[in-house]
Design a protein around this motif. Structure first.
Motif, PDB file in Angstrom:
ATOM      1  N   VAL A 202       0.840  -1.194   0.000  1.00 50.28           N
ATOM      2  CA  VAL A 202       0.000   0.000   0.000  1.00 50.28           C
ATOM      3  C   VAL A 202       0.889   1.262   0.000  1.00 50.28           C
ATOM      4  O   VAL A 202       0.598   2.248  -0.670  1.00 50.28           O
ATOM      5  N   GLU A 203       1.989   1.157   0.731  1.00 45.54           N
ATOM      6  CA  GLU A 203       2.900   2.298   0.848  1.00 45.54           C
ATOM      7  C   GLU A 203       3.500   2.675  -0.514  1.00 45.54           C
ATOM      8  O   GLU A 203       3.483   3.840  -0.920  1.00 45.54           O
ATOM      9  N   VAL A 204       4.002   1.652  -1.237  1.00 41.00           N
ATOM     10  CA  VAL A 204       4.612   1.911  -2.542  1.00 41.00           C
ATOM     11  C   VAL A 204       3.550   2.397  -3.538  1.00 41.00           C
ATOM     12  O   VAL A 204       3.779   3.329  -4.313  1.00 41.00           O
ATOM     13  N   LEU A 205       2.374   1.769  -3.459  1.00 41.72           N
ATOM     14  CA  LEU A 205       1.285   2.205  -4.345  1.00 41.72           C
ATOM     15  C   LEU A 205       0.943   3.663  -4.088  1.00 41.72           C
ATOM     16  O   LEU A 205       0.699   4.436  -5.018  1.00 41.72           O
ATOM     17  N   GLY A 206       0.951   4.033  -2.816  1.00 42.08           N
ATOM     18  CA  GLY A 206       0.656   5.415  -2.431  1.00 42.08           C
ATOM     19  C   GLY A 206       1.659   6.370  -3.055  1.00 42.08           C
ATOM     20  O   GLY A 206       1.279   7.431  -3.576  1.00 42.08           O
ATOM     21  N   LYS A 207       2.930   5.971  -3.059  1.00 41.61           N
ATOM     22  CA  LYS A 207       3.965   6.826  -3.663  1.00 41.61           C
ATOM     23  C   LYS A 207       3.718   6.999  -5.158  1.00 41.61           C
ATOM     24  O   LYS A 207       3.896   8.085  -5.705  1.00 41.61           O
ATOM     25  N   ILE A 208       3.312   5.887  -5.804  1.00 41.10           N
ATOM     26  CA  ILE A 208       3.030   5.976  -7.249  1.00 41.10           C
ATOM     27  C   ILE A 208       1.820   6.884  -7.482  1.00 41.10           C
ATOM     28  O   ILE A 208       1.826   7.741  -8.358  1.00 41.10           O
ATOM     29  N   LYS A 209       0.806   6.685  -6.651  1.00 43.36           N
ATOM     30  CA  LYS A 209      -0.418   7.482  -6.811  1.00 43.36           C
ATOM     31  C   LYS A 209      -0.144   8.973  -6.606  1.00 43.36           C
ATOM     32  O   LYS A 209      -0.790   9.817  -7.220  1.00 43.36           O
ATOM     33  N   ARG A 210       0.803   9.270  -5.708  1.00 36.93           N
ATOM     34  CA  ARG A 210       1.060  10.686  -5.390  1.00 36.93           C
ATOM     35  C   ARG A 210       1.969  11.376  -6.406  1.00 36.93           C
ATOM     36  O   ARG A 210       2.190  12.576  -6.323  1.00 36.93           O
ATOM     37  N   LEU A 211       2.477  10.619  -7.386  1.00 38.48           N
ATOM     38  CA  LEU A 211       3.272  11.274  -8.440  1.00 38.48           C
ATOM     39  C   LEU A 211       2.374  12.317  -9.102  1.00 38.48           C
ATOM     40  O   LEU A 211       1.217  12.053  -9.417  1.00 38.48           O
ATOM     41  N   GLU A 212       2.935  13.468  -9.299  1.00 49.63           N
ATOM     42  CA  GLU A 212       2.193  14.637  -9.780  1.00 49.63           C
ATOM     43  C   GLU A 212       1.409  14.359 -11.070  1.00 49.63           C
ATOM     44  O   GLU A 212       0.297  14.814 -11.258  1.00 49.63           O
ATOM     45  N   GLU A 213       2.033  13.560 -11.972  1.00 45.65           N
ATOM     46  CA  GLU A 213       1.439  13.372 -13.301  1.00 45.65           C
ATOM     47  C   GLU A 213       0.375  12.264 -13.328  1.00 45.65           C
ATOM     48  O   GLU A 213      -0.255  12.047 -14.354  1.00 45.65           O
ATOM     49  N   MET A 214       0.179  11.569 -12.188  1.00 42.29           N
ATOM     50  CA  MET A 214      -0.756  10.443 -12.195  1.00 42.29           C
ATOM     51  C   MET A 214      -2.205  10.911 -12.258  1.00 42.29           C
ATOM     52  O   MET A 214      -2.603  11.812 -11.531  1.00 42.29           O
ATOM     53  N   ILE A 215      -2.985  10.281 -13.110  1.00 42.83           N
ATOM     54  CA  ILE A 215      -4.419  10.569 -13.158  1.00 42.83           C
ATOM     55  C   ILE A 215      -5.137   9.524 -12.300  1.00 42.83           C
ATOM     56  O   ILE A 215      -5.941   9.842 -11.457  1.00 42.83           O
ATOM     57  N   PHE A 216      -4.824   8.250 -12.526  1.00 39.79           N
ATOM     58  CA  PHE A 216      -5.273   7.229 -11.584  1.00 39.79           C
ATOM     59  C   PHE A 216      -4.378   6.001 -11.623  1.00 39.79           C
ATOM     60  O   PHE A 216      -3.658   5.759 -12.596  1.00 39.79           O
ATOM     61  N   VAL A 217      -4.417   5.250 -10.536  1.00 41.48           N
ATOM     62  CA  VAL A 217      -3.653   4.005 -10.443  1.00 41.48           C
ATOM     63  C   VAL A 217      -4.600   2.927  -9.922  1.00 41.48           C
ATOM     64  O   VAL A 217      -5.301   3.148  -8.936  1.00 41.48           O
ATOM     65  N   ILE A 218      -4.624   1.809 -10.614  1.00 38.39           N
ATOM     66  CA  ILE A 218      -5.468   0.696 -10.178  1.00 38.39           C
ATOM     67  C   ILE A 218      -4.569  -0.485  -9.831  1.00 38.39           C
ATOM     68  O   ILE A 218      -3.610  -0.762 -10.551  1.00 38.39           O
ATOM     69  N   GLU A 219      -4.856  -1.131  -8.725  1.00 34.11           N
ATOM     70  CA  GLU A 219      -4.121  -2.346  -8.391  1.00 34.11           C
ATOM     71  C   GLU A 219      -5.045  -3.537  -8.579  1.00 34.11           C
ATOM     72  O   GLU A 219      -6.238  -3.468  -8.253  1.00 34.11           O
ATOM     73  N   ILE A 220      -4.534  -4.585  -9.164  1.00 36.66           N
ATOM     74  CA  ILE A 220      -5.332  -5.799  -9.349  1.00 36.66           C
ATOM     75  C   ILE A 220      -4.581  -6.951  -8.705  1.00 36.66           C
ATOM     76  O   ILE A 220      -3.504  -7.338  -9.161  1.00 36.66           O
ATOM     77  N   LYS A 221      -5.153  -7.457  -7.631  1.00 34.32           N
ATOM     78  CA  LYS A 221      -4.502  -8.582  -6.948  1.00 34.32           C
ATOM     79  C   LYS A 221      -4.685  -9.843  -7.776  1.00 34.32           C
ATOM     80  O   LYS A 221      -5.642  -9.954  -8.535  1.00 34.32           O
ATOM     81  N   PRO A 222      -3.781 -10.815  -7.628  1.00 41.20           N
ATOM     82  CA  PRO A 222      -3.961 -12.052  -8.397  1.00 41.20           C
ATOM     83  C   PRO A 222      -5.283 -12.724  -8.020  1.00 41.20           C
ATOM     84  O   PRO A 222      -5.603 -12.785  -6.833  1.00 41.20           O
ATOM     85  N   VAL A 223      -6.028 -13.164  -9.021  1.00 40.04           N
ATOM     86  CA  VAL A 223      -7.305 -13.812  -8.700  1.00 40.04           C
ATOM     87  C   VAL A 223      -7.194 -15.322  -8.699  1.00 40.04           C
ATOM     88  O   VAL A 223      -8.089 -15.996  -8.238  1.00 40.04           O
ATOM     89  N   ARG A 224      -6.108 -15.843  -9.236  1.00 40.62           N
ATOM     90  CA  ARG A 224      -5.951 -17.305  -9.177  1.00 40.62           C
ATOM     91  C   ARG A 224      -5.511 -17.646  -7.761  1.00 40.62           C
ATOM     92  O   ARG A 224      -4.377 -17.449  -7.371  1.00 40.62           O
ATOM     93  N   GLU A 225      -6.452 -18.133  -6.989  1.00 40.13           N
ATOM     94  CA  GLU A 225      -6.201 -18.368  -5.578  1.00 40.13           C
ATOM     95  C   GLU A 225      -5.111 -19.419  -5.412  1.00 40.13           C
ATOM     96  O   GLU A 225      -5.094 -20.423  -6.117  1.00 40.13           O
ATOM     97  N   ASN A 226      -4.225 -19.191  -4.479  1.00 40.38           N
ATOM     98  CA  ASN A 226      -3.201 -20.200  -4.213  1.00 40.38           C
ATOM     99  C   ASN A 226      -3.815 -21.425  -3.574  1.00 40.38           C
ATOM    100  O   ASN A 226      -3.434 -22.546  -3.815  1.00 40.38           O
ATOM    101  N   LYS A 227      -4.798 -21.174  -2.742  1.00 38.44           N
ATOM    102  CA  LYS A 227      -5.495 -22.291  -2.116  1.00 38.44           C
ATOM    103  C   LYS A 227      -6.865 -22.389  -2.757  1.00 38.44           C
ATOM    104  O   LYS A 227      -7.504 -21.388  -3.007  1.00 38.44           O
ATOM    105  N   ASN A 228      -7.300 -23.611  -3.015  1.00 39.76           N
ATOM    106  CA  ASN A 228      -8.602 -23.728  -3.660  1.00 39.76           C
ATOM    107  C   ASN A 228      -9.736 -23.838  -2.637  1.00 39.76           C
ATOM    108  O   ASN A 228     -10.891 -23.907  -2.986  1.00 39.76           O
ATOM    109  N   VAL A 229      -9.384 -23.848  -1.377  1.00 39.79           N
ATOM    110  CA  VAL A 229     -10.430 -23.898  -0.355  1.00 39.79           C
ATOM    111  C   VAL A 229     -10.109 -22.878   0.721  1.00 39.79           C
ATOM    112  O   VAL A 229      -8.965 -22.510   0.917  1.00 39.79           O
ATOM    113  N   GLN A 230     -11.148 -22.429   1.392  1.00 39.82           N
ATOM    114  CA  GLN A 230     -10.925 -21.416   2.415  1.00 39.82           C
ATOM    115  C   GLN A 230     -10.578 -22.036   3.746  1.00 39.82           C
ATOM    116  O   GLN A 230     -11.047 -23.125   4.025  1.00 39.82           O
TER     117      GLN A 230
END
Lengths: 230, 288
Positions: A202-230
């Motif tokens: 979150v910290e690094v993403l925040g730094k990217i987001k705060r770059l002056e020229e940024m309009i938006f930044v989207i993060e997409i976490k991996p959706v292929r679950e490492n575990k197939n059960v909860q």
């Protein structure tokens, strides 16, 4: 010939039936759309194409797509109640059928509205066995599989932005696996899609987001679950 | 690392270990995991399988298409009578495969094994034979590991997808995976396991995927039921000492070639086979 790495790719995924492409894949697609909209969804208009449009009812495809938008996993027992859950949460969902010549048979387009009134559109296909690919974010062509942590940026098209972002990632020990850059000259905007081997904090993403020229930044976490059960 | 049945047989021979142990060692090495993690996860998989093959027998479920429903319960009642033609345990296994298909078609939580459409065959076979022969949970999980190893070989060298290879690739692979596990669970040799897998694949080679209305209901649930019977009889053939004339690896290659040569109307598109019979088309119109 698919390459399976783990025995749990063969005995798996654990999923709500009936179809890995029309149900589990649909849920994963919805989940990526949710990430791209930053988890902030007030309403969704979902257009179904090809086999998604033709056999949605018998495959629970609509419930699966909405479950994904709500952040549910393909193995969530509550998946079948997603339409009611969305309604209770005050999220308006509308379905329609569409036609695009030559489109992948299992394709859906999510036109999402956030609570601040801004819109974002995500188009993707379920390509078999529960695997998915996002083809477009708004009018921006992408190829996201959801297998990696991904950052999507939109920024002012100026010299040095790419280097600022990649330096930030490198300084924080994050390896870039894949990167694409595009630009829209008419709007003076550019965009990056960066797949990384590590999760970006979150910290690094925040730094990217705060770059002056940024309009938006989207993060997409991996959706292929490492575990197939909860 | 194994990529073929031959690789597995060699490893079994050199290390003097059964198939499940070779598959387990490979998984530990290549997935950077441990034996206890694998068994914990397999226990969870087995629990989901047990629920999915039994729930529709004790409870009423409604499938999305409404084409199937109630088969598991009816078949189980019949299995418990003394009127069965193919024997109590075969019919019991078929009842469970039916039930699992119903559960899948009614949006129940299942384990794709190797696919959602064929999810009833492996659990019905392994759980029923373990019950019949009084085998432990550990033995069932070992059976699942063996079946997964066989499935990995098939998907590496051919396909387990109906859209790519027809029903022979889905229910055929599931039956082959189950047959190999049953042989090993009952003391057969690694070669007998792979022979049973080869026989199961040969028994339905060329079977098309022709889902009515494009849904995973008919004929899928009956092919799960006949698939588990195929697994059991193939295991019995191998255990009797009868060998597969064509070795497992060659049968897998043949199955893949048959699948590639199959017209696309017969590969999950609902444009051929029973999908386009008068009755099939009537269901299709009704559901849309």
């Amino acid at each position: 010939m698919a390459k399976y790495n783990s025995i749990f790719d063969i005995l798996g995924p654990i999923m709500v039936g009936p179809s890995s492409s029309h149900t589990a894949g649909a849920a994963r697609l919805g989940k990526i759309a949710r990430y791209i909209a930053d988890g902030d969804i007030k309403s969704a208009k979902i257009t179904l194409y090809g086999s998604f449009a033709e056999t949605a009812k018998g495959h629970g495809t609509e419930m699966a797509l909405v479950a994904g938008i709500l952040g549910m996993e393909p193995y969530d027992d509550k998946l079948r109640y997603s339409l009611e859950i969305a309604k209770e949460a005050g999220i308006d969902v509308l379905f329609e059928k569409g036609e695009i010549p030559g489109v992948h048979p299992n394709t859906a387009r999510f036109a999402l509205e956030r609570h601040d009134g801004t819109h974002i559109t995500v188009t993707g296909s379920s390509i078999g066995g529960g695997a998915v690919i996002v083809n477009a974010i708004d009018t921006f062509n992408v190829e996201l599989t959801g297998d990696y942590f991904t950052i999507v940026t939109k920024h002012v098209d100026k010299k040095g932005i790419i280097s600022k972002v990649t330096t930030l990632l490198a300084d924080n020990n994050i390896n870039i696996g894949n990167m694409k850059v595009r630009r829209d000259i008419s709007k003076n905007e550019a965009s990056m899609i960066i797949e990384t081997d590590e999760i970006v904090s979150v910290e690094v993403l925040g730094k990217i987001k705060r770059l002056e020229e940024m309009i938006f930044v989207i993060e997409i976490k991996p959706v292929r679950e490492n575990k197939n059960v909860q | 690392m194994y990529n073929s049945g031959n690789d597995i047989l060699k490893a079994c021979d050199i290390l003097n270990k059964p198939i499940w142990e070779i598959v387990l060692l490979d998984e530990i090495e290549n997935q950077h995991t441990s034996e206890s993690d694998i068994f914990n996860r397999m226990e969870e998989t087995l629990r989901i399988m047990e629920n999915s093959i039994s729930y529709p027998i004790d409870n009423k479920v409604e499938t999305l298409g409404g084409i199937i429903g109630g088969e598991g319960k009816a078949m189980m009642a019949y299995a418990d009578s003394d009127r069965t033609l193919s024997g109590r345990w075969t019919t019991k296994a078929m009842a469970r495969a039916f039930a699992c298909s119903e559960y899948n078609a009614s949006m129940g939580k299942i384990c794709a094994a190797p696919t959602a459409g064929s999810c009833g065959i492996i659990p019905a076979a392994i759980i029923t034979i373990a019950e019949k022969n009084g085998l432990s949970r550990q033995a069932m999980m070992r059976g699942l590991i063996t079946s997964a190893g066989v499935g990995k070989i098939i998907s590496t060298n051919a396909t387990v997808s109906g859209a790519e290879g027809g029903c022979q690739a889905e229910c055929g692979s599931a039956a082959a995976m189950a047959a190999a596990a049953l042989v090993e669970m009952n003391g057969g040799s690694p070669l007998q396991s792979l022979d049973a897998a080869a026989i199961a694949l040969k028994n339905i080679m060329g079977l098309i995927c022709d889902p009515v209305a494009g849904l995973v209901e008919s004929p899928c649930s009956k092919r799960n039921a006949s698939g588990v019977a195929n697994a059991m009889i193939s295991a019995d053939i191998a255990m009797s000492g009868i060998v597969s004339v064509i070795p497992f690896d060659e049968v897998v290659e043949a199955m893949y070639n048959v699948g590639k040569g199959m017209h696309e109307n017969f590969k999950e598109t609902a444009k051929g086979g029973i999908s386009i019979t008068d009755t099939g088309l009537a269901y299709s119109r009704k559901i849309k």
